[in-house]
Design a protein around this motif. Structure first.
Motif, PDB file in Angstrom:
ATOM      1  N   SER A 108      -9.229   1.512   3.759  1.00  0.00           N
ATOM      2  CA  SER A 108      -8.165   1.099   2.849  1.00  0.00           C
ATOM      3  C   SER A 108      -7.922  -0.408   2.948  1.00  0.00           C
ATOM      4  O   SER A 108      -7.776  -1.085   1.923  1.00  0.00           O
ATOM      5  CB  SER A 108      -6.874   1.858   3.170  1.00  0.00           C
TER       6      SER A 108
ATOM      7  N   ASP B 143      -0.624   7.679   1.392  1.00  0.00           N
ATOM      8  CA  ASP B 143      -2.080   7.772   1.446  1.00  0.00           C
ATOM      9  C   ASP B 143      -2.582   7.810   2.888  1.00  0.00           C
ATOM     10  O   ASP B 143      -3.724   8.200   3.142  1.00  0.00           O
ATOM     11  CB  ASP B 143      -2.666   6.569   0.703  1.00  0.00           C
ATOM     12  N   TRP B 144      -1.738   7.396   3.835  1.00  0.00           N
ATOM     13  CA  TRP B 144      -2.164   7.290   5.231  1.00  0.00           C
ATOM     14  C   TRP B 144      -1.629   8.408   6.122  1.00  0.00           C
ATOM     15  O   TRP B 144      -1.929   8.430   7.314  1.00  0.00           O
ATOM     16  CB  TRP B 144      -1.714   5.948   5.799  1.00  0.00           C
TER      17      TRP B 144
ATOM     18  N   SER C 105       0.832  -1.198   0.000  1.00  0.00           N
ATOM     19  CA  SER C 105       0.000   0.000   0.000  1.00  0.00           C
ATOM     20  C   SER C 105       0.870   1.252   0.000  1.00  0.00           C
ATOM     21  O   SER C 105       1.934   1.286   0.615  1.00  0.00           O
ATOM     22  CB  SER C 105      -0.909   0.000   1.228  1.00  0.00           C
TER      23      SER C 105
ATOM     24  N   TYR D 266     -10.561   6.034   7.627  1.00  0.00           N
ATOM     25  CA  TYR D 266      -9.969   5.961   6.283  1.00  0.00           C
ATOM     26  C   TYR D 266      -8.984   4.800   6.185  1.00  0.00           C
ATOM     27  O   TYR D 266      -8.955   4.075   5.177  1.00  0.00           O
ATOM     28  CB  TYR D 266      -9.264   7.271   5.948  1.00  0.00           C
ATOM     29  N   VAL D 267      -8.189   4.606   7.231  1.00  0.00           N
ATOM     30  CA  VAL D 267      -7.233   3.499   7.222  1.00  0.00           C
ATOM     31  C   VAL D 267      -7.974   2.163   7.169  1.00  0.00           C
ATOM     32  O   VAL D 267      -7.617   1.270   6.394  1.00  0.00           O
ATOM     33  CB  VAL D 267      -6.318   3.568   8.457  1.00  0.00           C
TER      34      VAL D 267
ATOM     35  N   ALA E 243      -4.140  10.447   8.066  1.00  0.00           N
ATOM     36  CA  ALA E 243      -5.469   9.879   7.816  1.00  0.00           C
ATOM     37  C   ALA E 243      -6.105   9.439   9.125  1.00  0.00           C
ATOM     38  O   ALA E 243      -5.423   8.989  10.050  1.00  0.00           O
ATOM     39  CB  ALA E 243      -5.362   8.682   6.866  1.00  0.00           C
TER      40      ALA E 243
END
Length: 265
Positions: free
Chosen positions: A86, A74-75, A70, A82-83, A78
């Motif tokens: 994912s 993107d984290w 991953s 959201y995590v 976050a």
């Protein structure tokens, strides 16, 4: 091959006769994917699986890497929801591959790590370049291995090897991966694409009903294990360690986070 338009360049789809290819990533960040890209991957697999003319599907990375898991950028900052979303998208993609009605072959170059390792393990067959490595280095990031993550490793390697790989997070080379059961074939890197093509051609020339039945038969044996691990009662990450580990990995200053609640027994 003729390219079929895909929603994003990070998940490119190609068709060539009875075979299809999904190419992961765009070559950046070692083809690590953000959460939404995992969701797109799931959709692409389901769409291809619904095509009656398809006989075999190959998943490979863009360029010289399969998938480093991953995209941790993107984290950054976050929230927990959201995590968790994912990780749900990742599992959606892996399940779509396992449920795909045709055989799915992983062609592994470079590295298959974390979610990239799970992506490879979800496939029916795995061919690794002799220079490639595979493993689950997730514990150091505060990622909590789900029952589904563990089950894919246990099904191929047995519980003792799965424990050692999850506990240490070490990546193994192609020779060791074949010995442990994580991969099916170790292939010289220069010959990997040709070897994959010969394997997929051999699958595609078999009667489709027989191949479909064979995949269903193996799936039926593994079914109880998959059903038993379908629900993960725990969060995806140990939040207090996860944020700090991601920030450290990316060279950023971590934000303050509250401690994790106790895990249920």
């Amino acid at each position: 091959m003729t390219a079929v338009p895909a929603p994003d360049v990070t998940i490119a789809t190609f068709r060539s006769g009875a075979a299809a290819e999904i190419r992961i990533g765009d070559g950046s960040r070692r083809n690590a994917l953000p959460g939404e890209a995992w969701a797109r991957l799931a959709r692409q697999v389901r769409e291809l699986g619904a095509c009656r003319s398809l006989r075999v599907l190959v998943i490979r990375g863009h360029g010289d890497t399969f998938c480093a898991g991953s995209d941790m950028t993107d984290w950054v900052d976050a929230d927990s929801a959201y995590v968790e979303e994912s990780f749900a998208h990742m599992e959606e993609a892996f399940s779509a591959i396992e449920d795909c009605p045709v055989p799915v072959v992983a062609e592994i170059r470079g590295v298959a790590a974390g979610a990239g390792c799970q992506l490879a393990l979800a496939c029916d067959l795995r061919l690794m370049a002799d220079s490639a490595r595979i493993g689950m280095p997730i514990a150091r990031l505060g990622i909590l291995a789900s029952p589904a993550f563990a089950a894919r490793m246990v099904a191929l390697t047995g519980p003792s090897v799965a424990r050692e790989l999850l506990y240490t997070g070490r990546l193994v080379d192609a020779r060791t991966a074949v010995e442990l059961g994580l991969a099916d074939h170790q292939v010289p890197e220069a010959q990997l694409t040709d070897r994959t093509g010969r394997l997929t051609a051999a699958v595609a020339e078999q009667p489709p009903a027989a191949i479909h039945a064979a995949k269903l038969a193996v799936g039926a044996v593994l079914g109880p294990q998959r059903q038993a691990t379908a629900v993960n009662p725990r969060p995806a990450v140990a939040r207090s360690h996860f944020g700090q580990a991601i920030a450290a990995f990316l060279g950023k200053q971590p934000a303050a986070v509250p401690p994790d609640p106790p895990l249920a027994p």
